[in-house]
Design an enzyme around this catalytic site. Sequence first.
Site, mmCIF file in Angstrom:
data_model
loop_
_atom_site.group_PDB
_atom_site.id
_atom_site.type_symbol
_atom_site.label_atom_id
_atom_site.label_comp_id
_atom_site.label_asym_id
_atom_site.label_seq_id
_atom_site.Cartn_x
_atom_site.Cartn_y
_atom_site.Cartn_z
ATOM 1 N N LYS A 1 -3.768 -9.784 -6.465
ATOM 2 C CA LYS A 1 -4.995 -10.066 -5.702
ATOM 3 C C LYS A 1 -6.169 -9.228 -6.235
ATOM 4 O O LYS A 1 -5.966 -8.067 -6.594
ATOM 5 C CB LYS A 1 -4.720 -9.703 -4.243
ATOM 6 C CG LYS A 1 -5.841 -9.983 -3.276
ATOM 7 C CD LYS A 1 -5.455 -9.573 -1.859
ATOM 8 C CE LYS A 1 -5.785 -8.131 -1.572
ATOM 9 N NZ LYS A 1 -6.566 -7.901 -0.361
ATOM 10 N N LYS B 1 -11.071 -4.496 -4.004
ATOM 11 C CA LYS B 1 -12.231 -3.637 -4.261
ATOM 12 C C LYS B 1 -11.833 -2.204 -4.608
ATOM 13 O O LYS B 1 -12.591 -1.482 -5.219
ATOM 14 C CB LYS B 1 -13.218 -3.677 -3.095
ATOM 15 C CG LYS B 1 -12.689 -3.169 -1.776
ATOM 16 C CD LYS B 1 -13.799 -3.179 -0.730
ATOM 17 C CE LYS B 1 -13.575 -4.189 0.366
ATOM 18 N NZ LYS B 1 -12.314 -4.087 1.116
ATOM 19 N N LYS C 1 0.828 -1.221 0.000
ATOM 20 C CA LYS C 1 0.000 0.000 0.000
ATOM 21 C C LYS C 1 0.847 1.249 0.000
ATOM 22 O O LYS C 1 0.431 2.271 -0.546
ATOM 23 C CB LYS C 1 -1.001 -0.023 1.166
ATOM 24 C CG LYS C 1 -2.072 -1.095 0.962
ATOM 25 C CD LYS C 1 -3.414 -0.789 1.570
ATOM 26 C CE LYS C 1 -4.429 -1.797 1.054
ATOM 27 N NZ LYS C 1 -5.667 -1.857 1.777
HETATM 28 N N1 AQP Z 1 -8.794 -11.367 -3.424
HETATM 29 C C1 AQP Z 1 -9.155 -11.916 -2.276
HETATM 30 N N2 AQP Z 1 -9.321 -13.257 -2.180
HETATM 31 C C2 AQP Z 1 -9.710 -13.829 -1.014
HETATM 32 N N3 AQP Z 1 -9.960 -13.109 0.107
HETATM 33 C C3 AQP Z 1 -9.811 -11.770 0.054
HETATM 34 N N4 AQP Z 1 -9.972 -10.796 0.956
HETATM 35 C C4 AQP Z 1 -9.675 -9.606 0.400
HETATM 36 N N5 AQP Z 1 -9.343 -9.774 -0.888
HETATM 37 C C5 AQP Z 1 -9.403 -11.115 -1.129
HETATM 38 C C6 AQP Z 1 -10.434 -11.016 2.323
HETATM 39 O O1 AQP Z 1 -11.594 -10.206 2.510
HETATM 40 C C7 AQP Z 1 -11.656 -9.792 3.864
HETATM 41 C C8 AQP Z 1 -11.943 -8.330 3.951
HETATM 42 O O2 AQP Z 1 -10.865 -7.617 3.389
HETATM 43 P P1 AQP Z 1 -10.669 -6.104 3.736
HETATM 44 O O3 AQP Z 1 -11.733 -5.299 3.132
HETATM 45 O O4 AQP Z 1 -10.561 -5.932 5.198
HETATM 46 O O5 AQP Z 1 -9.243 -5.695 3.195
HETATM 47 P P2 AQP Z 1 -8.359 -6.186 2.023
HETATM 48 O O6 AQP Z 1 -7.816 -7.535 2.339
HETATM 49 O O7 AQP Z 1 -7.322 -5.112 1.803
HETATM 50 O O8 AQP Z 1 -9.372 -6.283 0.802
HETATM 51 P P3 AQP Z 1 -9.383 -5.479 -0.555
HETATM 52 O O9 AQP Z 1 -10.600 -5.861 -1.300
HETATM 53 O O10 AQP Z 1 -8.058 -5.660 -1.260
HETATM 54 O O11 AQP Z 1 -9.539 -3.982 -0.057
HETATM 55 P P4 AQP Z 1 -8.716 -2.719 -0.497
HETATM 56 O O12 AQP Z 1 -8.823 -2.662 -1.989
HETATM 57 O O13 AQP Z 1 -9.362 -1.571 0.179
HETATM 58 O O14 AQP Z 1 -7.300 -2.943 -0.030
HETATM 59 C C9 AQP Z 1 -10.323 -10.177 4.511
HETATM 60 O O15 AQP Z 1 -10.528 -11.343 5.288
HETATM 61 C C10 AQP Z 1 -9.438 -10.489 3.344
HETATM 62 O O16 AQP Z 1 -8.486 -11.493 3.668
#
Ligand code: AQP
Length: 339
Positions: free
Chosen positions: A205, A208, A123
């Site tokens: 990965k 969102k 990040k």
């Molecule tokens: N691509 C993924 N595959 C499987 N699990 C995933 N998680 C996130 N992306 C994947 C799981 O979703 C839960 C919530 O995630 P989060 O919103 O707390 O943060 P994150 O992991 O940073 O998810 P994003 O979508 O990538 O958010 P942004 O874009 O804001 O950084 C967690 O249990 C995570 O493991």
Amino acid sequence: MDTTVSTPAPERKKIIFSGIQPTGVMTLGNYLGAVRNWGPLQEDYHCAYSIVNMHAITVRQDPKALRENTLRAYALLLACGIDPKKSIVFIQSHVRTHAELAWVLNCYTQFGELSRMTQFKDKSAKHADNINAGLFTYPSLMAADILLYQTDLVPVGVDQKQHIELARNIAERFNGLYGKTFKVPEPYIPKVSAKIMSLTDPTKKMSKSDENPNSFVAILDDESTIIKKFKRAVTDSEAVVAYREGKDGINNLMAIYSSVTGKSFQEIESEFDGRGYGDFKTAVGTVVADHLKPVREEFARLMNDKAYLEDCYRNGARQALELSQRTLDKVYKKVGFVL
Ligand code: AQP
């Protein structure tokens, strides 16, 4: 002679905590990797689930969008089967103990440990103009989220494993210094779909907050958008549906298809033997769209009942505060704060 029949003490129901950031609309990655598992766990565990909006501001957010996304994320959790009568479902910033414990834990977390976190490295590379202290200390707030509830298990995608290991280290360190204060939590990671990859770059990965909307399927995308996104998914030129090294795009689609249909990779390979990628991609898009349809419908219904949602999140915050305050009091006492 003692004639009493000793019945075994009832086993304590284990405690689950997990959260999701309202940084956009939940993706298929968030859903298959984490949230889909949260509903069924309610039957056998005491569960607390949170919309972690305090984590979200470690990356710059538009305030109006954050407010809207928080409410939508809350409604989406309920639409995904999380029942506020069975679980504690709350918005993180409503429960002050999270920030309070995070501060204490910051003082028991080493700079070196935080520097090694992959998410921080990723990040800070992505947001080079805003490498703030919150982004760096994100894992100690996450440790606080988990440890406040004396959590046994944390259902997450595999990307969060390193943060949970750090939470365990912090808990063990604190317990070592002051005696048993925190339960040391375990990660709970699904076997298939623990890491769903981007549709436009399957080495990355699915996220969102990705700027390219074709890289992710949002849970609220309509059927034709979902199918279109899968049809455009990056694969390879081999035209063989098989799970193998070097076929990142196909491996990802197979993991998604398997996770939604319950079919094994071998069954999927036989089903699409001799058929092109076009057929396979349409099939993946169709099963995903069908699977998500009831979630979308329930979400729309809930968003029309804001009073109910508010009732749920206020009540969730009350329950979360009551539980977490017990742990925070214990911690404050142990570190020598006057209560
Ligand atoms: N691509 C993924 N595959 C499987 N699990 C995933 N998680 C996130 N992306 C994947 C799981 O979703 C839960 C919530 O995630 P989060 O919103 O707390 O943060 P994150 O992991 O940073 O998810 P994003 O979508 O990538 O958010 P942004 O874009 O804001 O950084 C967690 O249990 C995570 O493991």
